[in-house]
Design an enzyme around this catalytic site. Structure first.
Site, PDB file in Angstrom:
ATOM      1  N   HIS A  95      35.432  47.081  49.637  1.00 62.65           N
ATOM      2  CA  HIS A  95      35.505  45.823  50.380  1.00 62.65           C
ATOM      3  C   HIS A  95      34.530  45.771  51.545  1.00 62.65           C
ATOM      4  CE1 HIS A  95      39.547  46.886  48.764  1.00 62.65           C
ATOM      5  NE2 HIS A  95      39.405  45.703  48.217  1.00 62.65           N
ATOM      6  N   CYS A 117      30.760  47.180  47.695  1.00 62.94           N
ATOM      7  CA  CYS A 117      30.127  46.453  46.597  1.00 62.94           C
ATOM      8  C   CYS A 117      28.782  45.903  47.062  1.00 62.94           C
ATOM      9  CB  CYS A 117      31.030  45.310  46.134  1.00 62.94           C
ATOM     10  SG  CYS A 117      30.252  44.233  44.913  1.00 62.94           S
ATOM     11  N   GLU A 147      37.589  42.636  53.402  1.00 62.79           N
ATOM     12  CA  GLU A 147      36.202  42.167  53.288  1.00 62.79           C
ATOM     13  C   GLU A 147      35.820  41.292  54.473  1.00 62.79           C
ATOM     14  OE1 GLU A 147      33.437  39.295  50.510  1.00 62.79           O
ATOM     15  OE2 GLU A 147      35.092  40.347  49.528  1.00 62.79           O
ATOM     16  N   SER A 290      39.989  44.313  39.870  1.00 66.89           N
ATOM     17  CA  SER A 290      40.310  45.702  40.182  1.00 66.89           C
ATOM     18  C   SER A 290      41.391  46.276  39.269  1.00 66.89           C
ATOM     19  CB  SER A 290      40.745  45.831  41.652  1.00 66.89           C
ATOM     20  OG  SER A 290      41.753  44.898  41.974  1.00 66.89           O
TER      21      SER A 290
END
Length: 332
Positions: A95, A117, A147, A290
Site C-alpha cells: 500500500h 505497488c 495507501e 489481494s
C-alpha cells in the site's frame, strides 16, 4: 466445468437432487501484479535470508495470505519500533508508506525492502511533482486507508487535502490562493471517482490532473467484470475479499449498482452459508485483487454442497502486467 445432476440430500434433508445454479465467474479476478510482486518479495527474502523477515503492516489485505507468510517465517508488525536491531530484512507493504518510514529505517541502518505497488509509487511521484510546481494537492481517497496515509505522507503536513466523496468535493475549500492538482487512491470506484473529479473540475476549472488516471488497471478491470456479470442476470454477486480491502469492498458496491439484487463479501469458503443462493438461478463470483484463486475454489466447493453448479467464466480483459522485484532481490 458444468456438473451433471446427481442424487443428493435436498436443503430440507429429504432425498432428491440438488438444484441447478449457474455461476458467472468474473475475469479478471484475484491477484493483480502489484499484490503478486509484494508477496514474492516476502517469499524471496525468506528464501535468501531465512526467518524472520519483518513486514510493516499486512503485506496485502488478506488474512489467508498473511497467515501463509507467517507460517513461512514472516513477522508482521505495525511500526518499526517493534523490530529489534538484529539486521533482519524489513518489508514495506504494497500500500506504500509515508516518507518518514524509510527515513527512520535508514537511520537505524535496517535492511529495508519496498514492496509498494509501482502504480501507488506513480501516484506518490505525481504528488511530488505537483507540489514542486507550487500546487496544493486534493487527494481523492478514504481517510485512514494505508495507501492514503502513505500518499499524504510523501509531502509536508498541510500540502494535501483529502476529499472522500461528492459532498466533500462540493464543499472543500483549499487553503490560500495556490493552484490546484488532484490525485486519487488506486482502488476506488471508477464511477464514483469520475463523479468527484467532475465536481472538482467544475468548481476549479484550472485544476491539474494526472497524465493517466490513478485508479489502477486491476481495479478498473475487476469492476468492469462485475458489471458484466450483473448485466448477465446475476441475482447475487459473491466477492471473495477482506473487509479492510478497499478494492474488494468497492466490487460489492459496484455489483449492487450494476443491477445485482444482492452482493456479499466473504473472506473464504468456510465462512459462506451456501443457502444464501437459495432461490437464485444465476449468481456471480469474483475476488478482490489481494485474494488468491484458492479461495475462489473454496467458495465453489462450498456452493457445490448444496447446488449442482454450471460455471461460466465472463472475461472482459486479459492482464499481462508483471512488475520486477527490487534490485536487492533480483535474480543473480
Amino acid at each position: 466445468m458444468p456438473e451433471t445432476m446427481m442424487p443428493s440430500s435436498s436443503p430440507n434433508g429429504t432425498s432428491g437432487t440438488k438444484p441447478r445454479l449457474k455461476v458467472l465467474l468474473a475475469g479478471p479476478r484475484g491477484f493483480c501484479a502489484g499484490v503478486d510482486r509484494a508477496i514474492k518479495i516476502v517469499e524471496e527474502a525468506l528464501k535468501r535470508h531465512g526467518a524472520p523477515v519483518y513486514v510493516r503492516h499486512e503485506i496485502v489485505h488478506n488474512r489467508f495470505v498473511v497467515e501463509s507468510l507467517e507460517r513461512q517465517g514472516a513477522v508482521f508488525v505495525e511500526e518499526l519500533s517493534e523490530i529489534p536491531d538484529d539486521g533482519r530484512p524489513v518489508v514495506f507493504s504494497a500500500h506504500g508508506v509515508p516518507k518518514s518510514v524509510p527515513e527512520a529505517a535508514a537511520q537505524r541502518k535496517m535492511f529495508a525492502l519496498d514492496a509498494t505497488c509501482p502504480l501507488v509509487s506513480k501516484v506518490h511521484r505525481e504528488a511530488e511533482r505537483h507540489y514542486a510546481r507550487g500546487k496544493h494537492i486534493l487527494l481523492i481517497g478514504h481517510e485512514g486507508h494505508p495507501e492514503v496515509i502513505g500518499t499524504m505522507g510523501q509531502l509536508p503536513p498541510g500540502a494535501v487535502t483529502l476529499v472522500e466523496d461528492a459532498d466533500q468535493a462540493e464543499t472543500v475549500i483549499p487553503p490560500g490562493d495556490l493552484p490546484l492538482a488532484y490525485t486519487t487512491q488506486t482502488t476506488l470506484s471508477v464511477d464514483d471517482t469520475a463523479g468527484i473529479v467532475a465536481i472538482l473540475q467544475r468548481r476549479f476549472p484550472e485544476i491539474a490532473g494526472p497524465a493517466k488516471e490513478d485508479i489502477c488497471y486491476a481495479t478498473t478491470n475487476r469492476q468492469a467484470a462485475v458489471k458484466a456479470i450483473a448485466a448477465r442476470g446475476a441475482e447475487l454477486v459473491i466477492v471473495v475479499g477482506a473487509p479492510n480491502s478497499s478494492n474488494s469492498v468497492r466490487l460489492a458496491e459496484v455489483a449492487r449498482r450494476a443491477g445485482a439484487a444482492r452482493s456479499l463479501l466473504v473472506q473464504r469458503g468456510a465462512g459462506l452459508d451456501p443457502s444464501v443462493a437459495d432461490g437464485c438461478a444465476t449468481i456471480g463470483l469474483t475476488a478482490g485483487a489481494s485474494a488468491p484463486e484458492v479461495l475462489v475454489d473454496e467458495v465453489l466447493a462450498r456452493l457445490s454442497t448444496r447446488f449442482t453448479l454450471e460455471v461460466e467464466e465472463v472475461v472482459v480483459a486479459e492482464e499481462k502486467v508483471v512488475f520486477r522485484l527490487p534490485p536487492a532481490l533480483a535474480a543473480e
